[in-house]
Structures are given as structure tokens and as C-alpha cells.
Write a protein that holds these residues in place. Structure first.
Motif, PDB file in Angstrom:
ATOM      1  N   LYS A 108       0.845  -1.210   0.000  1.00 20.85           N
ATOM      2  CA  LYS A 108       0.000   0.000   0.000  1.00 20.85           C
ATOM      3  C   LYS A 108       0.873   1.249   0.000  1.00 20.85           C
ATOM      4  CE  LYS A 108      -3.971  -2.301   1.572  1.00 20.85           C
ATOM      5  NZ  LYS A 108      -4.909  -2.628   0.508  1.00 20.85           N
ATOM      6  N   ALA A 123      -6.684   9.420  -0.880  1.00 28.62           N
ATOM      7  CA  ALA A 123      -6.748   9.983   0.472  1.00 28.62           C
ATOM      8  C   ALA A 123      -5.353  10.399   0.941  1.00 28.62           C
ATOM      9  CB  ALA A 123      -7.322   8.932   1.424  1.00 28.62           C
ATOM     10  N   VAL A 148      -8.100   5.652   9.160  1.00 27.21           N
ATOM     11  CA  VAL A 148      -7.961   4.396   8.411  1.00 27.21           C
ATOM     12  C   VAL A 148      -6.522   3.899   8.563  1.00 27.21           C
ATOM     13  CG1 VAL A 148      -8.222   3.290   6.161  1.00 27.21           C
ATOM     14  CG2 VAL A 148      -9.683   5.239   6.756  1.00 27.21           C
ATOM     15  N   LYS A 150      -3.850   0.833   7.479  1.00 26.35           N
ATOM     16  CA  LYS A 150      -3.693  -0.242   6.497  1.00 26.35           C
ATOM     17  C   LYS A 150      -2.345  -0.919   6.669  1.00 26.35           C
ATOM     18  CE  LYS A 150      -6.667   1.833   3.017  1.00 26.35           C
ATOM     19  NZ  LYS A 150      -6.889   2.193   1.611  1.00 26.35           N
ATOM     20  N   VAL A 160      -7.191  -3.819   6.514  1.00 24.99           N
ATOM     21  CA  VAL A 160      -7.656  -2.430   6.588  1.00 24.99           C
ATOM     22  C   VAL A 160      -8.564  -2.265   7.801  1.00 24.99           C
ATOM     23  CG1 VAL A 160      -9.006  -0.637   5.441  1.00 24.99           C
ATOM     24  CG2 VAL A 160      -7.499  -2.111   4.105  1.00 24.99           C
ATOM     25  N   ILE A 162     -10.830   0.539  10.146  1.00 29.45           N
ATOM     26  CA  ILE A 162     -11.377   1.894  10.228  1.00 29.45           C
ATOM     27  C   ILE A 162     -11.670   2.158  11.705  1.00 29.45           C
ATOM     28  CG2 ILE A 162     -13.269   3.392   9.472  1.00 29.45           C
ATOM     29  CD1 ILE A 162     -13.061   1.887   6.790  1.00 29.45           C
ATOM     30  N   GLU A 192      -4.326   6.719   6.985  1.00 22.26           N
ATOM     31  CA  GLU A 192      -4.967   7.413   5.879  1.00 22.26           C
ATOM     32  C   GLU A 192      -6.203   8.184   6.326  1.00 22.26           C
ATOM     33  OE1 GLU A 192      -4.788   5.113   2.036  1.00 22.26           O
ATOM     34  OE2 GLU A 192      -6.937   5.282   2.282  1.00 22.26           O
ATOM     35  N   GLU A 193      -6.467   9.254   5.632  1.00 21.81           N
ATOM     36  CA  GLU A 193      -7.684  10.041   5.817  1.00 21.81           C
ATOM     37  C   GLU A 193      -8.891   9.197   5.379  1.00 21.81           C
ATOM     38  OE1 GLU A 193      -9.287  13.842   3.130  1.00 21.81           O
ATOM     39  OE2 GLU A 193      -7.592  12.607   2.508  1.00 21.81           O
ATOM     40  N   PHE A 194      -9.990   9.292   6.095  1.00 12.70           N
ATOM     41  CA  PHE A 194     -11.206   8.548   5.745  1.00 12.70           C
ATOM     42  C   PHE A 194     -11.968   9.320   4.658  1.00 12.70           C
ATOM     43  CE2 PHE A 194     -15.746   7.663   6.241  1.00 12.70           C
ATOM     44  CZ  PHE A 194     -15.758   6.279   6.224  1.00 12.70           C
ATOM     45  N   LEU A 195     -12.345   8.623   3.607  1.00 14.00           N
ATOM     46  CA  LEU A 195     -13.136   9.244   2.542  1.00 14.00           C
ATOM     47  C   LEU A 195     -14.562   8.704   2.623  1.00 14.00           C
ATOM     48  CD1 LEU A 195     -10.639   8.947  -0.454  1.00 14.00           C
ATOM     49  CD2 LEU A 195     -11.095  10.968   0.959  1.00 14.00           C
ATOM     50  N   GLU A 199     -18.530   3.375  -3.498  1.00 15.30           N
ATOM     51  CA  GLU A 199     -17.402   2.722  -4.163  1.00 15.30           C
ATOM     52  C   GLU A 199     -17.788   2.052  -5.481  1.00 15.30           C
ATOM     53  OE1 GLU A 199     -14.737   0.437  -1.460  1.00 15.30           O
ATOM     54  OE2 GLU A 199     -15.965   1.327   0.123  1.00 15.30           O
ATOM     55  N   LYS A 221     -19.966  -5.760  -0.575  1.00 12.65           N
ATOM     56  CA  LYS A 221     -18.960  -6.450   0.240  1.00 12.65           C
ATOM     57  C   LYS A 221     -19.494  -7.042   1.538  1.00 12.65           C
ATOM     58  CE  LYS A 221     -15.263  -3.357  -1.286  1.00 12.65           C
ATOM     59  NZ  LYS A 221     -14.708  -4.116  -2.400  1.00 12.65           N
ATOM     60  N   ILE A 289      -9.057   4.258  -3.829  1.00 14.81           N
ATOM     61  CA  ILE A 289      -8.955   3.622  -2.500  1.00 14.81           C
ATOM     62  C   ILE A 289      -7.810   2.627  -2.537  1.00 14.81           C
ATOM     63  CG2 ILE A 289     -10.090   1.915  -1.008  1.00 14.81           C
ATOM     64  CD1 ILE A 289     -11.461   4.395  -0.486  1.00 14.81           C
ATOM     65  N   GLU A 290      -7.727   1.878  -3.618  1.00 19.97           N
ATOM     66  CA  GLU A 290      -6.647   0.893  -3.753  1.00 19.97           C
ATOM     67  C   GLU A 290      -6.502   0.502  -5.220  1.00 19.97           C
ATOM     68  OE1 GLU A 290      -7.421  -2.983  -2.226  1.00 19.97           O
ATOM     69  OE2 GLU A 290      -9.401  -3.083  -3.125  1.00 19.97           O
TER      70      GLU A 290
HETATM   71  P1  AMP Z   1      -8.958  -2.321   0.756  1.00 22.78           P
HETATM   72  O1  AMP Z   1      -8.506  -3.603   1.410  1.00 22.78           O
HETATM   73  O2  AMP Z   1      -7.883  -1.327   0.496  1.00 22.78           O
HETATM   74  O3  AMP Z   1      -9.882  -2.591  -0.403  1.00 22.78           O
HETATM   75  O4  AMP Z   1      -9.957  -1.632   1.806  1.00 22.78           O
HETATM   76  C1  AMP Z   1     -11.080  -2.317   2.239  1.00 22.78           C
HETATM   77  C2  AMP Z   1     -12.237  -1.380   2.348  1.00 22.78           C
HETATM   78  O5  AMP Z   1     -11.953  -0.392   3.345  1.00 22.78           O
HETATM   79  C3  AMP Z   1     -12.530  -0.578   1.088  1.00 22.78           C
HETATM   80  O6  AMP Z   1     -13.291  -1.276   0.174  1.00 22.78           O
HETATM   81  C4  AMP Z   1     -13.262   0.610   1.656  1.00 22.78           C
HETATM   82  O7  AMP Z   1     -14.611   0.267   1.894  1.00 22.78           O
HETATM   83  C5  AMP Z   1     -12.582   0.818   2.988  1.00 22.78           C
HETATM   84  N1  AMP Z   1     -11.570   1.887   2.905  1.00 22.78           N
HETATM   85  C6  AMP Z   1     -10.260   1.751   2.606  1.00 22.78           C
HETATM   86  N2  AMP Z   1      -9.637   2.946   2.603  1.00 22.78           N
HETATM   87  C7  AMP Z   1     -10.562   3.871   2.907  1.00 22.78           C
HETATM   88  C8  AMP Z   1     -10.544   5.290   3.071  1.00 22.78           C
HETATM   89  N3  AMP Z   1      -9.422   5.997   2.938  1.00 22.78           N
HETATM   90  N4  AMP Z   1     -11.696   5.894   3.371  1.00 22.78           N
HETATM   91  C9  AMP Z   1     -12.836   5.181   3.534  1.00 22.78           C
HETATM   92  N5  AMP Z   1     -12.931   3.860   3.405  1.00 22.78           N
HETATM   93  C10 AMP Z   1     -11.814   3.195   3.098  1.00 22.78           C
END
Ligand code: AMP
Ligand code: GLY
Length: 426
Positions: A108, A123, A148, A150, A160, A162, A192-195, A199, A221, A289-290
Motif C-alpha cells: 500500500k 486519500a 484508516v 492499512k 484495513v 477503520i 490514511e484520511e477517511f473518505l 465505491e 462487500k 482507495i486501492e
Molecule cells: P482495501 O482492502 O484497500 O480494499 O480496503 C477495504 C475497504 O476499506 C474498502 O473497500 C473501503 O470500503 C474501505 N476503505 C479503505 N480505505 C478507505 C478510506 N481511505 N476511506 C474510507 N474507506 C476506506
């Protein structure tokens, strides 16, 4: 015509296999290790996706011309580099990035730095490791909520967190960096900042210079209806995405997709494969986000059905650096998939239950894709948390979802569960 090896064993691989065997260029298709569904499209071979010596041997002994890598793990472990560096394998086309390029998913921190270098919206963040632990705590104490966290590396979708308070974030941060909560994957942590937004998943195939976009999709999900409860690998998906209109998708392309591919080219990263953009729409603006270096699952189970173009032609153009010469055609219809899972998933669940109803005549607009299934004594049994999904085409999302639910009513196994509300917007 060529022999093709597809690596992986999930619903994504069944959908890819279903699409690949429709190509006029596909002679024999082998799937390693595959599932009971891929066995209907080609020949399953008992090879582990990360046993590269066995993959090499199989490719040479079965005159494979194209290898398609489904999951991320072999890519992050460098399967593409093995092919590039082996004189005997140089003539074999392989779909996926090099180990260096696969860090877009595998690290990441790498992905964040890449986005910063290329001005790609994401973010705000900082990264920390054991050496910067104290600075990390100070950073968390003054961070806005939620925070957030990670784990840097691959953590089977669990890396991840939150956190709704600084205390919780500090505790989890400590567990990752000092107690190895996620093993090596958590030796570095991205804060990370929360957005806040909605999605979607956007997919490109790139040869490292040019790219084509595949149909976009949205996955669901959470395990529970109303999008509640634990995160899963995905309970269903729809394509196209109602809130991603042409103007929004144009923004996605100009601010995210193109700068990403140009970034790969500018940095001379060997990347001939899928780029999966996990995006969030905040107001009218897309953010990353990723990144993933593979297709999504269950998104593939709606993306492949909506793709009219020959997939093997797309793969060969990707491997040969000729993507600028191909056009992607999409089915006008909507496709939706509903995933049936084992009782208890995403927690503990039992395997080995017989699945009935798979021999029912299917309506022309529905497809069954297997995920966690296996053949045992001539029967198909459950062998994973996500067991199978039903994809249907229709002119609207509700009609497609209803069609899939009708098919699912005739399929059963002990503990079977599926969400009835796929396709709704939350
Ligand atoms: P990822 O494993 O990176 O896909 O993250 C898993 C889930 O966490 C994502 O599908 C988002 O729902 C949530 N997420 C990850 N990063 C953020 C972020 N910066 N702000 C809000 N939600 C996030
Ligand atoms: N459905 C999300 C993923 O494949 O990561």
C-alpha cells in the motif's frame, strides 16, 4: 489456435474460463487448480498457483502459448519475472505485471507513493514502521476521525481497519508494528484520511503503454442485507454502475486511469495485465482507495458476460504491446450476479456439502459460476466460503437480480445463504 493455462480456482477464474473457451483462438484450456465449474470449460490440473517449478514444467510439457494469472499472490511473488528470465519460457505470453509492478497491490505504501508521484487523487496519508513508531503515535493523536489504518502488505483482505477513536487506532497501530498482528504485511503501516462516498470498481487491461477499459462494476462487500455486518470477498455485483455516468467515467479516465498507465510507462514498469482501480466517488469526484493487479471477484462474473470482444485476442494484444489496435465492445444489457455462501461465512464454516439443482435447465439469460466447489465421488460439493454465483442479463438491475434469485431458489446446499438485496443502492 493455442493452448492456454489459467491460474486460480475461484468464481473469477470460472468466469474467465467461460469467456476464454468462446475464443476461436483457444485450443485447449487448462485451469490450475480450478474448481468443479472450470472443469466444465476445460481440464483442471492439480497444480498450486505458487508452485512455479511445477507451472514451468506444465507449460513446457503441454505447449502452452498463453498463461493468464487470476489471483494476486503468484503475481506478487514474481511469477511473471520467472517467465521473463527463463530462456525456455520467453515465447510464452503471460498476463500480469512483473513483481515490481505488482507492488501496486502488494504494498500500500508503494501504491501511495506512486499516486503521489503522478498526481493521482487519493486519500491523504503517512506511512510508519517500527523505527518511526513514536512519530506515528503523535500523528494518530492529532488525526481527524475516523482513522484508516492499512497494513502495507497482502493480508487476505483483513489488513484495513477503520478506527473511530484515537485510542483504538493507537492500539491497533501497536498490534501491527509491535505484535506482528498481520505478520510481515504489517511491518509498515499506512495511516490514511477517511473518505466518505460510494465505491465502484474500474478495470483496465494494459500492455504498459496503451490500455483498454473493460465494463465497470460495483460489488457488495458486506455479509448482511442493507450492507451491514462483516466484510466478505463480495456477495454480489452489478455492471454497469448506475451512478457512474459518462461524465463521471470521463473524469475517472482523465484523472486516474490515464495518469496511472502513463506513470507505469514513464517509470518503465513491466506491466502487461489487469489494473483494477478500487475507487470511491466523493461528491462528484473519483479517488483511488486501492489498486489491485488482477480482476475483481465477483466483479469478473459480471464483467466477462458483458464483454463482447474476444478475450484471447485482448490478451494477445496485451502481451504483444498492440492494445492500441483493439476495440472493446460491451453488451448493452445489465448483468448482475448474486453469490451463495456457506453458513457461517465470513467466519468459520463447514465444507463438503452436496450441492443440488446444478443440473436444472437454465434460462438463456442466466449463467452459474462456481467459486468454492469441488468434485467428490461424482457429485459437486462445497469447498469454500463463497460457493457459487448466478449471473443474469436483463434490461434493468432489478430484473437481472430477480432472475438470478429465481435460479438460486432451485439450487441448495446445507447452510446456503445469499443476499436478496443485491443491486440496491445504500
Ligand atoms: P482495501 O482492502 O484497500 O480494499 O480496503 C477495504 C475497504 O476499506 C474498502 O473497500 C473501503 O470500503 C474501505 N476503505 C479503505 N480505505 C478507505 C478510506 N481511505 N476511506 C474510507 N474507506 C476506506
Ligand atoms: N471484489 C473485490 C476484490 O476482488 O478485491
Amino acid at each position: 489456435m493455442m493452448n492456454i493455462l489459467l491460474i486460480g480456482s475461484g468464481g473469477r477464474e470460472h468466469a474467465l474460463a467461460w469467456k476464454i473457451v468462446q475464443s476461436t483462438q483457444c485450443d485447449r484450456l487448462y485451469i490450475a487448480p480450478g474448481n468443479a465449474g472450470t472443469a466444465l470449460c476445460g481440464t483442471n490440473v492439480a497444480l498450486a498457483a505458487t508452485d512455479f517449478a511445477a507451472v514451468r514444467e506444465f507449460v513446457l510439457s503441454h505447449s502452452i502459448g498463453l498463461v493468464v494469472v487470476g489471483p494476486e499472490e503468484p503475481l506478487v511473488k514474481g511469477i511473471v519475472d520467472i517467465f521473463r528470465n527463463d530462456a525456455a519460457l520467453q515465447h510464452v505470453a503471460i498476463i500480469g505485471p512483473s513483481q515490481y509492478g505488482a507492488q501496486l497491490e502488494g504494498s500500500k505504501a508503494f501504491a501511495k507513493k506512486f499516486m503521489m508521484r503522478h498526481g493521482i487523487p487519493t486519500a491523504a496519508y503517512r506511512e510508519f514502521d517500527a523505527a518511526s513508531y513514536d512519530a506515528g503515535i503523535a500523528y494518530l493523536q492529532q488525526h481527524s476521525l475516523p482513522i484508516v489504518l492499512k497494513a502495507d502488505g497482502l493480508a487476505a483482505g483483513k489488513g484495513v481497519l477503520i478506527c473511530n477513536s484515537a485510542e483504538e487506532a493507537i492500539e491497533e497501530f501497536g498490534l501491527m508494528l509491535q505484535q506482528s498482528k498481520f505478520g510481515d504485511a504489517g511491518r509498515k503501516v499506512v495511516v490514511e484520511e477517511f473518505l466518505s462516498g460510494i465505491e465502484l470498481s474500474v478495470f483496465a487491461l494494459t500492455d504498459g503503454r496503451e490500455y483498454v477499459l473493460l465494463p465497470e462494476a460495483k460489488d457488495y462487500k458486506r455479509i448482511g442485507e442493507g450492507d451491514t455486518g462483516l466484510n466478505t470477498g463480495g456477495m454480489g455485483a452489478v455492471s454497469p454502475v448506475p451512478f457512474a455516468d459518462a461524465a463521471f467515467m470521463k473524469k475517472v479516465e482523465t484523472t486516474i486511469v490515464r495518469p496511472t498507465i502513463e506513470g507505469l510507462a514513464a517509470e518503465k514498469i513491466d506491466y502487461k495485465g489487469f489494473v483494477f482501480f478500487g475507487l470511491i466517488k466523493v461528491g462528484d469526484e473519483p479517488y483511488v482507495i486501492e489498486y489491485n493487479c488482477r480482476m475483481g471477484d465477483p466483479e469478473t462474473e459480471v464483467v466477462m458476460p458483458r464483454l463482447k470482444t474476444d478475450m484471447v485476442e485482448l490478451f494477445m494484444a496485451t502481451a504483444q504491446g498492440k492494445l492500441s489496435s483493439v476495440k472493446v465492445e460491451q453488451d448493452e444489457r445489465v448483468a448482475c450476479t448474486v453469490m451463495a455462501v456457506s453458513g457461517g461465512y465470513p467466519g468459520d464454516y463447514k465444507k463438503g456439502f452436496a450441492i443440488s439443482g446444478l443440473d436444472q435447465p437454465l434460462p438463456a439469460e442466466s449463467l452459474v459460476f462456481h467459486a468454492g466447489t469441488a468434485q467428490k465421488d461424482g457429485a459437486v460439493v462445497t469447498s469454500g466460503g463463497r460457493v457459487l454465483c448466478v449471473t443474469s442479463y436483463a434490461m434493468s438491475i432489478p430484473a437481472a437480480v430477480n432472475q438470478s434469485k429465481e435460479v438460486l431458489k432451485k439450487i441448495s446446499f446445507d447452510g446456503m445463504y445469499y443476499r436478496k438485496d443485491i443491486g440496491f443502492e445504500f
